[in-house]
Design a protein around this motif. Sequence first.
Motif: not given
Lengths: 376, 376, 376, 376
Positions: C285-291, C310-312, D314-322
Amino acid sequence: MTTSTQGDQFAVPKSMQAWVLDDPGQLRLTEKPVPQPGPAEVLVRIDAIAFCDGDIRIITKGPPALIQGGLPFNKNFTPGHEYVGRVVKVGPGVDEFAIGDRVAVEVHFGCGRCERCRSGMYTSCLNYGMNYGEHNKGHRANGFTTDGGFAEYAVNNVNTLVHVPDNIGDEEATLIVTAGTAMYALDTLGGLIAGQTLVVTGPGAIGLLTVAVGKALGADPVILTGTRDSRLELGRKLGADHLINVKSENPVDAVKRLTHGKGAHYVVECSGNPNGLNDGMDMVMRGGKICLVGFANEPVSVDVAKLVRNHISVFGIRGEGRSATHRAAALVGQRRFDAKLIHTHTFKMDEVPTAFKYSRERIDGAIKVVVKMRDA
Amino acid sequence: MTTSTQGDQFAVPKSMQAWVLDDPGQLRLTEKPVPQPGPAEVLVRIDAIAFCDGDIRIITKGPPALIQGGLPFNKNFTPGHEYVGRVVKVGPGVDEFAIGDRVAVEVHFGCGRCERCRSGMYTSCLNYGMNYGEHNKGHRANGFTTDGGFAEYAVNNVNTLVHVPDNIGDEEATLIVTAGTAMYALDTLGGLIAGQTLVVTGPGAIGLLTVAVGKALGADPVILTGTRDSRLELGRKLGADHLINVKSENPVDAVKRLTHGKGAHYVVECSGNPNGLNDGMDMVMRGGKICLVGFANEPVSVDVAKLVRNHISVFGIRGEGRSATHRAAALVGQRRFDAKLIHTHTFKMDEVPTAFKYSRERIDGAIKVVVKMRDA
Amino acid sequence: MTTSTQGDQFAVPKSMQAWVLDDPGQLRLTEKPVPQPGPAEVLVRIDAIAFCDGDIRIITKGPPALIQGGLPFNKNFTPGHEYVGRVVKVGPGVDEFAIGDRVAVEVHFGCGRCERCRSGMYTSCLNYGMNYGEHNKGHRANGFTTDGGFAEYAVNNVNTLVHVPDNIGDEEATLIVTAGTAMYALDTLGGLIAGQTLVVTGPGAIGLLTVAVGKALGADPVILTGTRDSRLELGRKLGADHLINVKSENPVDAVKRLTHGKGAHYVVECSGNPNGLNDGMDMVMRGGKICLVGFANEPVSVDVAKLVRNHISVFGIRGEGRSATHRAAALVGQRRFDAKLIHTHTFKMDEVPTAFKYSRERIDGAIKVVVKMRDA
Amino acid sequence: MTTSTQGDQFAVPKSMQAWVLDDPGQLRLTEKPVPQPGPAEVLVRIDAIAFCDGDIRIITKGPPALIQGGLPFNKNFTPGHEYVGRVVKVGPGVDEFAIGDRVAVEVHFGCGRCERCRSGMYTSCLNYGMNYGEHNKGHRANGFTTDGGFAEYAVNNVNTLVHVPDNIGDEEATLIVTAGTAMYALDTLGGLIAGQTLVVTGPGAIGLLTVAVGKALGADPVILTGTRDSRLELGRKLGADHLINVKSENPVDAVKRLTHGKGAHYVVECSGNPNGLNDGMDMVMRGGKICLVGFANEPVSVDVAKLVRNHISVFGIRGEGRSATHRAAALVGQRRFDAKLIHTHTFKMDEVPTAFKYSRERIDGAIKVVVKMRDA
């Protein structure tokens, strides 16, 4: 990177002058063999060293945790841990540092084999206080559990060294490790404090550098509390936005006022005042965090339920974990604050007892008292 | 997923029976209008509800933090927060739940607009205690700051609900939120506690479920301290590897013995004994962590320097943050421990004052006292 | 704690039988001197050892990162890292283990002096692959960069050992380090996975144990994908709630279906299929994590923007960091899952090439192939 | 704190001028009713707004994630999200802002009821893209899924606003949200980057501000890569220690050279070059971290195994969180870097199409193109 110049200037003698601790409070200059670096170690020629409150405690009372073998008095023990110098000899297999490199040190070299060290928490090594030796598994803490820097030379593990750029003077460089403690406190509180309220209680050397590092990292506002206006003014020069003299205003009220009733995000308690935790609990907002750096010298009545009610976290810390000294050295090297402001006095190597007296009794407004261990 | 069956069985009347709080300790059954769910809310028909120590405190003293508008007495306020029931009406825009869904609840619905809520810390919402209203920005806490579950119906935000599988009985389901607090405590301590030592002090309902959740997550060993052997034995059934009756053995000595002198990784203080923090500081190893869940009812003398010396972290927590109730519901649904063991008594809706008395006075060994709010 | 019995049974000879690697794929039995434990080391008498995919790669191609000194062929190198045995000799200063202790091992002993090791990330030691020697600063990795366990004896640093309880058989004990990798993957994803959706792709030994450890920690549901029904069925016995045979159903569609369109919280990629990352990005899902645990053997086309959209987060990991093997040993010791299910074949010490062949070619459904290194 | 002045200057008309999106790339000025603030909302009079690459994408192609209801063309939709203005009306219950307050905005107001929002990850809200309405549970994203700032007025949730100090000009204030994205990238990488190596790839507005924020937080050194020397020089003024023009030097080789062969701690990929992830994997040291901010516009072949081998995250991000925008505003308010350097052009409200053309085609070296929405 500093450059290495190998030559006569770094020739190492067989023996050296070193201050040792006799009875509590009694320092004596004597002759010792120069120690030899083992694997992963280097020999540092000490150029300058500062007194820290921790040194004063050790010299007068012994270290703050049980040491295998008991107290350090009358054992030929050399205290001191805030020093800077040059690498003059490297142990087998060392390529991280070269002869001539200028370095500052941090205190703790963890045992590397307990579960805390394994997880990166080397300043809470479970083998702290077990003396260091050929096959001993003890954590090494410069000037706490092993010989420190009030001497011409000292051995250090490569893990405890940071490079010092040439544009930083010796006196200032002795403050890198102090700034490292400040950095570790802020790291423990979450690390990213930009745009959040930081209260520092107690304008001693660590408190003042916590102000400086906190401001460098963007804390806003930074509030400093203390009892002496001269110290508070130094805090302003180092980045404090608001100063609270607790003799003229209740610090909890002042923090509430300055934060529009909300309370602060973070408190770093550097005063050692037993009531520091209580004040901190009243200063932070719900969900706030307190880092305890100062050692309170007596128990105090605490309303523990307040921690629960307001969802407060409290972090006691030791030393300069998580490579904080490296981070601090980078800020000092970038001239992000003027650490020299807290350096007040300089003495020569043969004046260590006088320097100790100035530091202990805060004579003439002493904050950081530095001893130059050799002629320039 | 539970199935939804819409029909007469979920028809909602205009008014309902509800217990309200008059003077401290005085509960009275009365008639109230059935509340209407707004956007993001549902109406829950309450099937069963348990008493928690928090309810007893509210009913006798008021809630543990300042409430806008003062104390809850003689205000037609309905307490109670550990309840389970069925969704009987959904507010505009709700598709997370359907009529007929079986749900348990958690206490806190944060304001959603303070910086704590924005960062996910909704149980330390800065607007906690500001009454909930049409345009009010207050945090909603079931049975603490807004009407709770000792009634036939209650309105809940969708954020506070978790689905309850059909294989879990009503009495057991009321314990999900209690297990949620235990889960939040363990999450706060790092979450991954498998293979590490967990001490739980105080075998009340939360303490016992902390044992259960801790063991389910793999803590090893789990050590439980308390004063009553019967409670401790329940702890064994829920997963405690070692029991310490503090009347017969000093708990700090016992923990040191059971951990081969090292101390524990984690302590969760659930006893509310003012000395709990002091014992915890002596039980954990260097770098250890303590979570405070119980409310100590008076201040206590604390040697704060010990936190610094031993690099100890202390976390006061409230409620069941970070969606802990969802995690707890999953463990209960997977039958990872038998939460029913701590359910001791069941009463009917018209017996709430008796149930309150049993819970408050621990009559007949009462732990969790449940009230069935409707006939099966 | 295991008991120590010192006596003839643990007498150590001067030389030992050991398998060494000649040309790629060629193992030869030879005679070697028994190695001697240095400070912080013990000598382990090896009782049993399993083949891991990593061993097969090393034996046929060499290790997956550059090794100082080049490839391991024709250098008298002994592979093998999944072993269990008894401590038969301790190096100077060792008191963590005693002669007779039963131990399993983990692969990585970090250099202890690079910044990764200092921060607890010893499996990403910056000195990995630099050969171990008297004064060498190299990271030691059993059977990867230093002699491993297809021999009668091996030296190990105390950091790499975990106690094995007596109720665990040798074959099962060889799987502790495999479970350690699974534990490290789940730790990397956040550690506290109770009540959240876990997809494991690839039912090899690590994948199956990731299912087992994930279920033990409360993940719900656990979904396993693979190509062979027999392997998938093993997954069900180890805790998988849903099985997806990718030959009969698109795994992304299946995960979406099983998660009501939401997607999974976590994916652990154990298949080594180059497309594993792509599938994982579509499963979470959005914000999910993969190892990522499996080594994909060739590049693949990736829509990198999907990670942003998708903020992965994606985490590549090596080995069993953060003391995961200790946690895994605790779960195995508590009988939280039946690791023996993935043990399929046992051979004798002189049958290592046959065992290698079974493991490499998956003959007769081989999963974990164990070699008993001595007669019982 | 800004002061509030209520008066005629903030009188709100019934209707307003607004730019709307017709066919892709076609903006048209029209008349719209002024929207009304609901609970937790305010009405902002827009003083200035900047174009972001995201706006260009929306105006030409639509937003980067599926929107309920399809593409935004010919729907009377007003784009634009980087704006600054004054609060002119407050919704019911709002006391966080007062009429006259000067504010900048961030893009995302999460739904507040999905599990991501509940955990503080509001920029990866699971309800992103579901249109906002009276009872709709949709996430609101200014100028992406709801009307944005190319108009005289816009409604905003209080969560999305930050106070802007009076010493910051309108043009500079429009860059606060861009700096917020940079801050969020650095927060995602760990937050505390002082003394560590940061590589920023791509000197667009976000890349340049990542350099600025990274340097403000103490990263050392900061390395910037790009193709145009003029942009790179701007990077130097904003804090880059090293500039790499990828037309004249391979950036991976250059990073290795500048880090003495070790590689960087962190890479923030802002170029949107499909090969950015590959380069990043080769630039970071073992255990390093990469944050992906730029949207690669096509798939690329990736050697996924390298992530495993080198333990890379590796971190995909969207916008300006936190709450990154709040932190960024604090740094801008403290004058920690000169954000104005990346402002290149200013247009008037009726020149929006020209401004769009300048921004899209980078005419005359355009970086940040600002539109003043009203006469000063």
